[in-house]
Design a protein around this motif. Structure first.
Motif, short mmCIF file in Angstrom:
data_model
loop_
_atom_site.label_atom_id
_atom_site.label_comp_id
_atom_site.label_asym_id
_atom_site.label_seq_id
_atom_site.Cartn_x
_atom_site.Cartn_y
_atom_site.Cartn_z
N GLY A 56 1.72 -5.49 -6.35
CA GLY A 56 0.50 -5.93 -7.04
C GLY A 56 0.78 -6.62 -8.36
N GLU A 57 2.04 -6.96 -8.61
CA GLU A 57 2.37 -7.66 -9.86
C GLU A 57 2.09 -9.15 -9.74
OE1 GLU A 57 5.95 -4.47 -10.61
OE2 GLU A 57 6.46 -6.59 -10.50
N LEU A 59 -0.31 -11.85 -7.65
CA LEU A 59 -1.52 -11.93 -6.82
C LEU A 59 -1.58 -13.28 -6.12
CD1 LEU A 59 -4.13 -10.44 -9.36
CD2 LEU A 59 -2.76 -9.22 -7.66
N ASN A 63 -7.59 -20.84 -1.59
CA ASN A 63 -8.82 -21.60 -1.89
C ASN A 63 -9.73 -20.83 -2.84
OD1 ASN A 63 -7.91 -23.59 -0.09
ND2 ASN A 63 -8.83 -22.51 1.63
N GLY A 64 -9.14 -20.19 -3.82
CA GLY A 64 -9.90 -19.50 -4.85
C GLY A 64 -10.36 -18.10 -4.49
N ARG A 65 -10.07 -17.63 -3.28
CA ARG A 65 -10.43 -16.26 -2.89
C ARG A 65 -9.18 -15.40 -2.89
NH1 ARG A 65 -15.41 -15.78 -0.14
NH2 ARG A 65 -15.14 -13.57 -0.62
N MET A 66 -9.26 -14.22 -3.51
CA MET A 66 -8.10 -13.33 -3.56
C MET A 66 -7.81 -12.79 -2.15
SD MET A 66 -7.43 -12.58 -7.01
CE MET A 66 -7.45 -10.89 -7.49
N ILE A 85 -0.48 -10.82 -12.21
CA ILE A 85 -1.73 -10.17 -12.58
C ILE A 85 -1.90 -10.26 -14.10
CG2 ILE A 85 -0.68 -7.85 -12.73
CD1 ILE A 85 -3.39 -6.77 -11.63
N ALA A 86 -3.11 -10.54 -14.51
CA ALA A 86 -3.44 -10.67 -15.93
C ALA A 86 -4.95 -10.50 -16.03
CB ALA A 86 -3.01 -12.02 -16.49
N PRO B 235 1.64 -3.20 -14.26
CA PRO B 235 1.84 -4.65 -14.08
C PRO B 235 1.04 -5.49 -15.07
CG PRO B 235 0.54 -3.71 -12.28
CD PRO B 235 1.05 -2.56 -13.09
N LEU B 236 0.04 -4.89 -15.71
CA LEU B 236 -0.76 -5.66 -16.66
C LEU B 236 -0.15 -5.68 -18.06
CD1 LEU B 236 -4.52 -4.98 -15.87
CD2 LEU B 236 -3.36 -7.18 -15.98
N PHE B 252 -8.53 -17.90 -13.65
CA PHE B 252 -9.96 -17.57 -13.51
C PHE B 252 -10.80 -18.83 -13.26
CE2 PHE B 252 -10.31 -13.14 -15.75
CZ PHE B 252 -9.56 -12.59 -14.72
N LEU B 255 -10.44 -19.30 -9.65
CA LEU B 255 -11.17 -18.27 -8.88
C LEU B 255 -12.69 -18.40 -9.05
CD1 LEU B 255 -8.89 -15.21 -9.73
CD2 LEU B 255 -8.97 -16.43 -7.57
N TRP B 458 -17.35 -5.00 -17.55
CA TRP B 458 -16.25 -5.87 -17.04
C TRP B 458 -15.75 -5.30 -15.72
CZ3 TRP B 458 -11.32 -6.95 -15.43
CH2 TRP B 458 -10.87 -8.25 -15.62
N ILE B 463 -13.21 -8.77 -10.31
CA ILE B 463 -12.50 -9.87 -10.98
C ILE B 463 -11.00 -9.81 -10.68
CG2 ILE B 463 -12.01 -10.95 -13.22
CD1 ILE B 463 -14.94 -11.04 -12.75
N LEU B 464 -10.44 -8.61 -10.69
CA LEU B 464 -9.00 -8.47 -10.48
C LEU B 464 -8.64 -7.83 -9.14
CD1 LEU B 464 -7.37 -7.21 -13.79
CD2 LEU B 464 -7.27 -9.47 -12.77
N GLY B 465 -9.65 -7.31 -8.44
CA GLY B 465 -9.35 -6.56 -7.21
C GLY B 465 -8.59 -5.29 -7.53
N MET B 466 -8.92 -4.66 -8.64
CA MET B 466 -8.13 -3.53 -9.16
C MET B 466 -9.07 -2.43 -9.66
SD MET B 466 -6.61 -1.98 -11.99
CE MET B 466 -6.98 -2.93 -13.42
N ARG B 469 -9.94 -3.62 -4.13
CA ARG B 469 -10.53 -4.95 -4.04
C ARG B 469 -11.96 -4.87 -3.50
NH1 ARG B 469 -6.35 -9.16 -2.51
NH2 ARG B 469 -5.83 -8.50 -4.61
N ASP B 471 -15.23 -7.56 -2.57
CA ASP B 471 -15.59 -8.97 -2.44
C ASP B 471 -16.58 -9.34 -3.55
OD1 ASP B 471 -16.41 -11.49 -1.78
OD2 ASP B 471 -17.28 -10.95 0.17
N PRO B 472 -16.18 -10.24 -4.46
CA PRO B 472 -17.08 -10.55 -5.58
C PRO B 472 -18.38 -11.23 -5.18
CG PRO B 472 -15.10 -11.95 -5.62
CD PRO B 472 -14.89 -10.95 -4.54
N LEU B 473 -18.39 -11.87 -3.99
CA LEU B 473 -19.59 -12.61 -3.59
C LEU B 473 -20.59 -11.74 -2.82
CD1 LEU B 473 -17.99 -16.02 -2.54
CD2 LEU B 473 -18.86 -15.32 -4.77
N LEU B 503 -7.56 -1.09 -18.97
CA LEU B 503 -7.13 -1.85 -17.79
C LEU B 503 -5.63 -1.66 -17.54
CD1 LEU B 503 -8.89 -5.34 -18.16
CD2 LEU B 503 -9.35 -3.60 -16.43
N PRO B 578 -14.40 -21.20 -5.35
CA PRO B 578 -14.64 -20.59 -4.04
C PRO B 578 -16.07 -20.09 -3.86
CG PRO B 578 -13.73 -18.98 -5.53
CD PRO B 578 -13.87 -20.24 -6.33
#
Lengths: 89, 630
Positions: A56-57, A59, A63-66, A85-86, B235-236, B252, B255, B458, B463-466, B469, B471-473, B503, B578
């Motif tokens: 998960g370090e 990502l 097309n903009g979808r994770m 990841i950030a 990892p952050l 971002f 995304l 937040w 946003i990060l799937g963390m 995950r 689905d944001p939509l 985070l 997206p």
């Protein structure tokens, strides 16, 4: 088929470039794409990237979808973003 | 039960500027147990002490600066300022937060909170040295920028003093004026600078020599050690450390979270310069807050172009957006310069950039012309014009005098349909995420007690799937997800924690629940308050704080109709991948959210039952008496 992969930050430094077009067989997956990077970077770098993805370090967005499943199939013209990841604030 | 409150300073300092008094009262045990500290203290004190209808710029408004039992200890990243007040921008409850060294210094001086009220008859600053508190004349620094004020006041108090100050914008009651620390870690949002300006208070300067006394130092140190290890493996950690929040701007954008051109969201030309590899070239130093190894702050140096010679705190993610993507400016030097000006004049970077983008769109549409703009051509992407507008806003000069009111009031003055382009919620300008591309996150914009803020909810899941995950939509389940995130943030902000640090820790544990368990343990080890041991209790405190803040707004007349987002967000389909084609389904999301919150769906007002379940029956009684309970 051809897909565009863009590397950000750590991934760009490891691969040594910011983007490339990759040629994949029809039905190719994200895993195939990452493996194909061995033609650009050395094998140990590609392995390192795979480990970072698993942890998960790094990502991936297609097309903009994770996307987290490396077995996801890609389509011709897809744009893939590989990034550390950030978070924003 | 421990009756002594370990790790709290034990006193609350009350400063009445009208009567020129400084009074110290004991920190009540019940206040600590029920609200922990920081944001929790502010919510409770404002509920108890502000009368509904109070003028935010009148002497009756109060500003609560409050801290946590963990502030000033070796626990990482708990050393933030929480500033709560009634906002001159939104007319409702407000919480604004910033970092630096001020919070720890206040704790060392011996205070869990400072409550500021009244209005001084002439410009004043407060000088606190442990138990000694003086109200001093500030006439000589009135009118000066933040950097000059800091230098002057350090010279006449103590070189090692820390301070919270306002710039010329706050003095001029600019409604988007902010509070600024001596190291530019600003509690930026909501117009706190104007609140202090209205009180003739230029600065609070502090120096302290005491240290918090822990309940169980051995257990506490073990937990700090664990925290440091989790930070290191997260990892952050590296992302925040290397480039701060700026390390994610480009991603971002890709995304769909990062809006452009006042939320029109057309493609931003030249967006490649947002890539982290470009931005990191400007970094000359990593800087951090007291007791935080993450050091997410960066100093940028500009060596070329008309702004060459600058070294200043960098424009982090939000400021990069407000002075960049939403105004269409991709000249990094102009963005960095604008950020510095906003800091020195004391203007909220988010609202300032968003208000300039609003004006640029009005100019594009012909709603305002050069007649109203003092001859300036407000064209998208013009960094020089943006820089000039910041100065005009801060000094209330020409068009700046209109824009200093924020987008909604400016639109009222301008008329001609300008309100359609004011991108806000509860009159707070929306920040750097598009609600159409992340529905729970957008729902928090709409329902936040402080208006369009990204930090109240937040949504790391979207946003990060963390840590998982989502689905944001998707729309389903987003009421519950938003509630969970809002309550967790309210809980850890009552503990005075930094949202970025949370985070990092949650990414390290890969679990929100583990983070909250650790938080409960360390609060207990520090304070000895039994209730804190149980993380379920902290979740309850978070929900209690959230509902109390909501009740404050209900008492001011807020209902469901204030939980709103602009027409552009609700009706105009998002134009690029997206989230192409997405709109924000406000009513459906609100129904779901109120239901899971246990609030009345028709009015959005908490029910008596929910308030009683949260230990807030006195709040239910007061709302009922005022005829406002659902």
């Amino acid at each position: 088929m051809k897909v565009l992969i863009e590397f950000i930050g750590y991934a760009a430094r490891k691969i040594g470039r910011e983007w490339l077009w990759a040629e994949l067989a029809e039905g190719g997956t994200l895993r195939d794409l990452i493996s194909s990077l061995a033609s650009t970077a050395n094998a140990s770098t590609v392995e390192e990237l795979k480990v970072a993805i698993t942890r998960g370090e790094l990502l991936i967005a297609v097309n903009g979808r994770m996307v987290s499943d490396l077995d996801s199939r890609l389509n011709d013209g897809d744009k893939i973003l590989l990034f550390p990841i950030a978070a924003g604030g | 039960m421990a009756s002594k409150l370990h790790s709290y300073a034990g006193k609350i300092l009350r400063i009445d500027l009208t009567h020129k008094t400084a009074t110290k009262v004991d920190t009540p045990y019940e206040l600590a147990r029920d609200f922990v500290g920081a944001r929790g203290f502010g919510a409770k004190i404002l509920w108890d002490e502000l009368k509904p209808g109070a003028d935010p710029l009148g002497p009756e408004n109060k500003m609560v600066l409050s801290f946590s039992p963990l502030t000033g200890t070796s626990a990482q990243s708990f050393h933030k300022i929480y500033a709560m007040f009634k906002s001159p921008l939104t007319g409702g409850y407000f919480r604004s937060t910033g970092g630096g060294f001020f919070a720890a210094e206040v704790k060392f001086a011996g205070y869990d909170a400072i409550v500021i009220e009244g209005r001084a008859e002439k410009p004043t600053y407060v000088w606190i040295y442990d138990n000694t508190v003086e109200l001093r004349d500030a006439s000589h620094v009135w009118g000066s920028t933040v950097d000059a004020t800091v230098e002057m006041l350090k010279e006449e108090t103590d070189r090692d003093a820390r301070m919270l100050t306002i710039g010329p914008a706050g003095e001029r009651l600019v409604r988007i004026a902010c509070l600024v620390t001596d190291d530019y870690r600003t509690p930026g949002r909501g117009g706190g600078g104007a609140v202090l300006g209205s009180k003739n208070l230029k600065a609070v300067v502090v120096r302290g020599t005491k240290r918090p006394e822990l309940f169980n130092p051995e257990f506490f140190n073990e937990l700090v050690k664990e925290q440091v290890e989790v930070y290191k493996k997260s990892p952050l950690f590296e992302a925040f450390h290397s480039l701060g929040t700026n390390s994610i701007v480009y991603q971002f954008y890709t995304l769909g979270h990062h809006p452009t051109y006042n939320f029109k969201n057309t493609e931003l030309e030249n967006v490649e310069v947002w890539r982290p590899e470009v931005l990191e070239k400007y970094v000359v130093k990593h800087v951090g807050c007291f007791g935080c190894m993450i050091k997410c702050g960066k100093r940028w140096k500009l060596t070329k172009g008309p702004y060459a010679g600058l070294i200043h705190d960098f424009p982090e993610y939000e400021s990069h957006w407000s002075f960049g993507s939403t105004t269409g400016v991709t000249n990094l030097e102009a963005i960095a310069y604008a950020n510095m000006l906003a800091d020195k004049y004391g203007v909220d970077t988010i609202s300032a950039g968003a208000t300039i983008a609003f004006a640029m769109e009005l100019y594009e549409k012909g709603i305002i012309t050069e007649k109203e703009t003092d001859g300036l051509r407000l064209r998208w992407g013009d960094g020089d014009v943006m820089v000039e507008l910041i100065r005009k806003i801060a000094l209330r000069e020409g068009i700046g005098n209109v824009l200093a009111e924020g987008t909604v009031r400016a639109a009222e003055v301008i008329g001609r349909g300008a309100e359609k382009f004011a991108m806000h919620s509860k009159r707070l300008e929306l920040p750097a995420y598009d609600p159409r591309a992340a529905k729970a996150h957008g729902l928090s914009y709409a329902t936040s007690n402080i208006g369009g803020s990204h930090m109240i909810g937040w949504n790391k899941y979207e946003i990060l799937g963390m840590p998982e995950r989502v689905d944001p939509l998707a729309v389903e389940g987003k009421g519950l997800l938003n509630k969970k995130v809002q309550d967790q943030i309210a809980a850890f902000e009552a503990a005075g924690w930094c949202a970025f640090a949370e985070l990092v820790q949650t990414a390290g544990y890969e679990s929100v629940e583990k983070t909250m368990e650790w938080l409960g343990k360390i609060l207990y080890a520090a304070t000895g308050v039994e209730e804190f041991k149980d993380s379920n209790y902290l979740w309850l405190v978070g929900e209690r704080v959230y509902n109390l803040e909501r009740a404050f707004n209900v008492r001011e007349g807020f209902t469901r109709k204030e939980d709103w987002l602009p027409e552009r967000i609700q009706k105009v389909p998002f134009p690029r991948t997206p989230a192409k084609g997405q709109v924000f389904e406000l009513d459906k999301l609100l129904d779901d959210y109120y239901t899971v919150r246990g609030w009345d769906v028709k009015t959005g007002i908490p029910t008596r039952k929910r308030l009683e379940d949260l230990g807030l029956s006195y709040v239910a009684d007061e709302l009922q008496e005022a005829g406002k309970l659902a």
